[in-house]
Design a protein around this motif. Structure first.
Motif, PDB file in Angstrom:
ATOM      1  N   THR A 117       0.811  -1.206   0.000  1.00 24.65           N
ATOM      2  CA  THR A 117       0.000   0.000   0.000  1.00 24.65           C
ATOM      3  C   THR A 117       0.851   1.266   0.000  1.00 24.65           C
ATOM      4  N   ASN A 118       1.844   1.302   0.888  1.00 29.53           N
ATOM      5  CA  ASN A 118       2.671   2.504   1.085  1.00 29.53           C
ATOM      6  C   ASN A 118       3.972   2.470   0.304  1.00 29.53           C
ATOM      7  N   CYS A 119       4.071   1.550  -0.645  1.00 27.28           N
ATOM      8  CA  CYS A 119       5.291   1.447  -1.449  1.00 27.28           C
ATOM      9  C   CYS A 119       4.922   1.453  -2.930  1.00 27.28           C
ATOM     10  N   CYS A 120       4.768   0.280  -3.528  1.00 25.63           N
ATOM     11  CA  CYS A 120       4.530   0.215  -4.972  1.00 25.63           C
ATOM     12  C   CYS A 120       3.180   0.788  -5.385  1.00 25.63           C
ATOM     13  N   VAL A 121       2.134   0.551  -4.581  1.00 27.84           N
ATOM     14  CA  VAL A 121       0.830   1.114  -4.923  1.00 27.84           C
ATOM     15  C   VAL A 121       0.884   2.637  -4.843  1.00 27.84           C
ATOM     16  N   GLU A 122       1.450   3.150  -3.757  1.00 27.53           N
ATOM     17  CA  GLU A 122       1.522   4.599  -3.611  1.00 27.53           C
ATOM     18  C   GLU A 122       2.420   5.230  -4.682  1.00 27.53           C
ATOM     19  N   SER A 123       3.555   4.614  -4.981  1.00 23.94           N
ATOM     20  CA  SER A 123       4.439   5.153  -6.009  1.00 23.94           C
ATOM     21  C   SER A 123       3.746   5.212  -7.364  1.00 23.94           C
ATOM     22  N   THR A 124       3.024   4.153  -7.690  1.00 24.38           N
ATOM     23  CA  THR A 124       2.302   4.095  -8.963  1.00 24.38           C
ATOM     24  C   THR A 124       1.178   5.113  -8.995  1.00 24.38           C
ATOM     25  N   MET A 125       0.478   5.257  -7.880  1.00 22.30           N
ATOM     26  CA  MET A 125      -0.598   6.243  -7.767  1.00 22.30           C
ATOM     27  C   MET A 125      -0.081   7.644  -8.056  1.00 22.30           C
TER      28      MET A 125
ATOM     29  N   ASP B 278      -3.208   2.036   7.536  1.00 21.55           N
ATOM     30  CA  ASP B 278      -4.139   3.088   7.930  1.00 21.55           C
ATOM     31  C   ASP B 278      -3.553   4.480   7.717  1.00 21.55           C
ATOM     32  N   ALA B 279      -2.274   4.642   8.016  1.00 19.28           N
ATOM     33  CA  ALA B 279      -1.638   5.952   7.852  1.00 19.28           C
ATOM     34  C   ALA B 279      -1.607   6.368   6.392  1.00 19.28           C
ATOM     35  N   THR B 280      -1.327   5.427   5.515  1.00 16.80           N
ATOM     36  CA  THR B 280      -1.268   5.743   4.081  1.00 16.80           C
ATOM     37  C   THR B 280      -2.649   6.089   3.546  1.00 16.80           C
ATOM     38  N   LEU B 281      -3.641   5.301   3.916  1.00 20.40           N
ATOM     39  CA  LEU B 281      -5.000   5.578   3.447  1.00 20.40           C
ATOM     40  C   LEU B 281      -5.490   6.920   3.967  1.00 20.40           C
ATOM     41  N   LYS B 282      -5.169   7.234   5.203  1.00 17.84           N
ATOM     42  CA  LYS B 282      -5.656   8.461   5.819  1.00 17.84           C
ATOM     43  C   LYS B 282      -4.953   9.702   5.281  1.00 17.84           C
ATOM     44  N   ASN B 283      -3.638   9.619   5.116  1.00 11.18           N
ATOM     45  CA  ASN B 283      -2.853  10.826   4.849  1.00 11.18           C
ATOM     46  C   ASN B 283      -2.445  11.031   3.391  1.00 11.18           C
ATOM     47  N   ASN B 284      -2.334   9.965   2.609  1.00 10.71           N
ATOM     48  CA  ASN B 284      -1.724  10.086   1.285  1.00 10.71           C
ATOM     49  C   ASN B 284      -2.652   9.824   0.106  1.00 10.71           C
ATOM     50  N   PHE B 285      -3.503   8.815   0.218  1.00  9.46           N
ATOM     51  CA  PHE B 285      -4.294   8.423  -0.947  1.00  9.46           C
ATOM     52  C   PHE B 285      -5.180   9.551  -1.454  1.00  9.46           C
ATOM     53  N   GLY B 286      -5.784  10.307  -0.554  1.00 11.42           N
ATOM     54  CA  GLY B 286      -6.692  11.370  -0.971  1.00 11.42           C
ATOM     55  C   GLY B 286      -6.011  12.543  -1.644  1.00 11.42           C
ATOM     56  N   MET B 287      -4.692  12.638  -1.535  1.00 10.23           N
ATOM     57  CA  MET B 287      -3.964  13.732  -2.172  1.00 10.23           C
ATOM     58  C   MET B 287      -3.702  13.466  -3.651  1.00 10.23           C
TER      59      MET B 287
END
Length: 251
Positions: free
Chosen positions: A187-195, A221-230
């Protein structure tokens, strides 16, 4: 200083520092959740299958299957969200609905010579553990997320972002994809980088909060809360199926 300029400066500071510091820059009469919420209200969107591609990242045995070198690290998160079962169901529905299905596996030649001699961070752990070695069981697709006829497979992924060093952008543009839906590991690595890359490349990005997993629920939880919505519209597998809205034989 004018009121307009004051709030512009606050917005710039918010973007630079990230969502974790949002409360410090909000006017006292604004609810704290407004500034970092999804770009769209949840489920308040529709997806045209002809313009929508699903990118499933690293659904491989190392992560997904008992005995995989990284399975124990993600097992808690997988069990909590039931992400593998939900991803499989969603992939089947999206495929039957006419969406583009793309799998983005990671792999390395034996010895992991693609990675630096003195690596650090997550790639150091991958090299040290010999994970995702091409031709070995660990690098194979999970049985529940095995590519089907008509699916596409990304070539060249040896890093974190599914765009860097690969043909992913080429595949998406060849299929005229405007919407990119992401799920997978981590979630906080490859998915977030690709996003983040998909967002900057101009795609409309949707991240599946119930179809990804990290090495702990805290990181998840931290990634979903703080990063995905940006950088995306956080959503769920059920909401995406509703947004596609195509009746299928299996559904």
């Amino acid at each position: 200083m004018t009121v307009e300029r004051k709030y512009i400066l606050r917005a710039v500071a918010l973007f630079a520092l990230g969502a974790s510091t949002v409360s410090a820059f909000l006017p006292c009469n604004v609810k704290k959740h407004v500034a970092v919420s999804s770009a769209l209200p949840m489920a308040d969107f529709s997806l045209d299958p002809e313009e929508t591609a699903f990118v499933f990242i690293e659904y491989q045995n190392e992560f997904c299957t008992e005995g995989g070198k990284l399975h124990e690290a993600v097992k808690e998160c997988m069990d909590e969200t039931k992400m593998l079962e939900k991803s499989s169901k969603l992939a089947e529905y999206a495929r039957d609905s006419g969406c583009t299905i793309i799998h983005a596996p990671i792999s390395f030649e034996k010895g992991h010579q693609e990675i630096a001699d003195k690596p650090y961070g997550i790639l150091a752990n991958v090299k040290e553990g010999g994970a995702f070695t091409s031709g070995e069981w660990g690098a194979d697709f999970s049985e529940k997320m095995m590519p089907k006829e008509g699916d596409l497979i990304v070539k060249g992924k040896s890093g974190l972002c599914a765009f860097a060093s690969t043909n992913l952008d080429f595949l998406l543009r060849q299929k005229d994809a405007k919407n990119v839906v992401l799920g997978g590991f981590l979630t906080n690595c490859c998915v977030e980088s690709t996003m983040r890359s998909a967002y900057e490349l101009g795609y409309r990005v949707y991240t599946l909060t119930d179809c990804c997993a990290a090495t702990s629920m805290e990181a998840q939880d931290a990634t979903l809360k703080n990063n995905f919505g940006m950088f995306s519209v956080p959503t769920t597998s059920e909401e995406v199926m509703e947004a596609i809205g195509v009746p299928t034989i299996s559904n």
